[in-house]
Design an enzyme around this catalytic site. Structure first.
Site, mmCIF file in Angstrom:
data_model
loop_
_atom_site.group_PDB
_atom_site.id
_atom_site.type_symbol
_atom_site.label_atom_id
_atom_site.label_comp_id
_atom_site.label_asym_id
_atom_site.label_seq_id
_atom_site.Cartn_x
_atom_site.Cartn_y
_atom_site.Cartn_z
ATOM 1 N N GLU A 1 -12.986 39.793 52.644
ATOM 2 C CA GLU A 1 -13.416 40.209 51.409
ATOM 3 C C GLU A 1 -11.725 41.085 51.701
ATOM 4 O O GLU A 1 -10.723 41.594 50.268
ATOM 5 C CB GLU A 1 -14.380 41.418 51.065
ATOM 6 C CG GLU A 1 -15.546 40.934 50.803
ATOM 7 C CD GLU A 1 -15.373 39.487 50.089
ATOM 8 O OE1 GLU A 1 -14.676 40.168 48.469
ATOM 9 O OE2 GLU A 1 -16.424 38.695 49.237
ATOM 10 N N TYR B 1 -14.690 47.394 43.893
ATOM 11 C CA TYR B 1 -14.922 46.163 44.212
ATOM 12 C C TYR B 1 -15.408 45.071 45.194
ATOM 13 O O TYR B 1 -16.428 44.958 45.585
ATOM 14 C CB TYR B 1 -13.921 44.803 43.951
ATOM 15 C CG TYR B 1 -13.920 43.524 44.601
ATOM 16 C CD1 TYR B 1 -15.087 42.735 43.502
ATOM 17 C CD2 TYR B 1 -13.879 43.378 45.759
ATOM 18 C CE1 TYR B 1 -14.777 41.559 44.505
ATOM 19 C CE2 TYR B 1 -13.379 42.076 46.542
ATOM 20 C CZ TYR B 1 -14.613 41.169 45.678
ATOM 21 O OH TYR B 1 -14.952 39.859 46.567
ATOM 22 N N ASP C 1 -14.501 41.373 40.286
ATOM 23 C CA ASP C 1 -12.608 41.036 40.082
ATOM 24 C C ASP C 1 -12.236 40.375 39.630
ATOM 25 O O ASP C 1 -12.694 40.719 38.166
ATOM 26 C CB ASP C 1 -13.065 40.230 41.854
ATOM 27 C CG ASP C 1 -13.127 38.711 40.831
ATOM 28 O OD1 ASP C 1 -14.421 38.747 40.949
ATOM 29 O OD2 ASP C 1 -12.773 38.127 41.966
#
Length: 363
Positions: free
Chosen positions: A55, A138, A156
DNA sequence: CACACGTGGAG
DNA sequence: TCTCCAAGTGT
């Protein structure tokens, strides 16, 4: 399994599958295989370390660019403890070329917090994750959902686009983000929130694309307001982008006669902070490149052609001055002589790699 | 909220 | 060639 029925949009409209059910059904059949992803339906649990690492790398960065870096990092540092105890310069060098180098600095800081203060385990709540360096709204939601099975609202740029189209949200960004988030919350399921998030991102990446979306292939087409309007591609509405100014700078290419080049470590607060770099002036608006003392005195020869590089918010024109010195030369300041034969291992950001390429090409 | 912060691929 | 912009965060 029982499909939820969404409320009929218009009187007499055929009942339809919920957005989440339609999307997850599509995902079960079409999920991309990615190095950090557990296939849908597998009994395995995603490793929070790998989810976190992916991520962070994926922030503002394409999947194709991330994959080789992810493989390199997980091979070299298989778990958070290994990364926490790694040599910092080695990690920064391994990140070189991926961009947004604050991510790498925060990556190290975060690994150390998890390894040294949290017993080697990542927090399993959004709130706990959000407190970690480099983890924002996020990423906290994504890790909570994907690695820990929590219901989290993951938004996102892909989700933003898909949801803005699904509900034909016409409020321009960033103002429209509130409505987009609320709408995402409404369609996020209690179960499989992680798969749902990844499915939304896959959809945004492969089908609900910025330009020429493939609506004919979209599992959500029956429920998409923008498609009903026949103009999916206009959503989300974005503000006009600003023009990029040009900055200029000067590089001191200091070469030793035995084919070594002088390399410095950049300060954390500067652009490309923490990375290896070539010595030079600050980068500023035309004519302002002052304050750059060369690492050694002597005869510096200016090159005819400079190097151009485009960053997110400005264009950089770099001129280069070169000097070759003897083996006994020891320049001022922190730095080291690096063999040109192994310059690829120096961990130089792309802008400096371009200068190296220019200075070492034939002709 | 607005801006700084990298890079490479796609159209 | 050129424009757009990607699984955002920190300040």
């Amino acid at each position: 399994m029982l499909a939820k029925r969404s409320p009929a949009g218009a009187p007499g409209a055929a009942p339809s599958e919920s957005v989440a059910d339609a999307l997850l059904r599509h995902y079960d059949a079409h999920a991309r295989r990615l190095p950090w992803r557990i296939p849908p339906g597998a009994s395995e649990r995603a490793d929070p370390y790998r989810v976190w690492l992916s991520e962070i790398m994926l922030q503002q960065t394409t999947v194709a660019a991330v994959i080789p870096y992810f493989e390199k990092f997980t091979t070299r540092w298989p778990d958070v403890a290994a990364l926490a105890h790694a040599d910092e310069a080695e990690v920064m060098a391994a990140w070189a070329g991926l961009g947004y180098y604050a991510r790498a600095r925060n990556l190290i800081a975060c690994a150390r917090v998890v390894a040294d203060e949290l017993g080697g385990r990542f927090p399993d709540s959004e709130e706990g994750l959000l407190a970690l360096p480099g983890v924002g709204a996020y990423t906290a939601a994504a890790i909570a959902a994907i690695a820990f099975g929590r219901r989290a609202v993951v938004v996102d740029a892909n989700v933003e686009r898909v949801v803005a189209r699904l509900f034909a949200i016409a409020t321009p960004l960033p103002q429209g983000r509130g409505a987009i988030r609320e709408a995402t919350d409404r369609i996020t399921p209690d179960a499989r929130a992680g798969d749902f998030a990844q499915a939304m991102m896959d959809l945004g990446s492969a089908v609900c694309t910025v330009k020429t979306p493939q609506c004919l292939l979209c599992p959500l087409r029956p429920q998409c307001a923008a498609h009903a309007e026949g103009r999916a591609e206009v959503y989300p509405v974005k503000p006009p982008k600003k023009e990029k100014p040009t900055r200029e700078g000067l590089i001191w290419w200091l070469e030793r006669e035995d084919s070594h080049v002088w390399i410095e470590r950049r300060g954390d607060k500067r652009m490309l902070g923490g990375m290896a770099g070539l010595p030079g002036t600050a980068w500023d608006a035309r004519g302002g490149a002052q304050g750059g003392e060369p690492p050694v005195p002597g005869d510096w020869i200016a090159l005819n052609a400079g190097v151009e590089h485009v960053f997110t918010h400005f264009r950089l024109l770099l001129s280069v001055r070169r000097q070759v010195v003897g083996a006994a030369c020891l320049p001022d300041g922190e730095g080291q002589w690096w063999p040109l034969a192994r310059i690829g291992e120096a961990g130089l950001p792309t802008v400096f790699a371009k200068v190296v390429h220019r200075m070492t090409e034939k002709g």
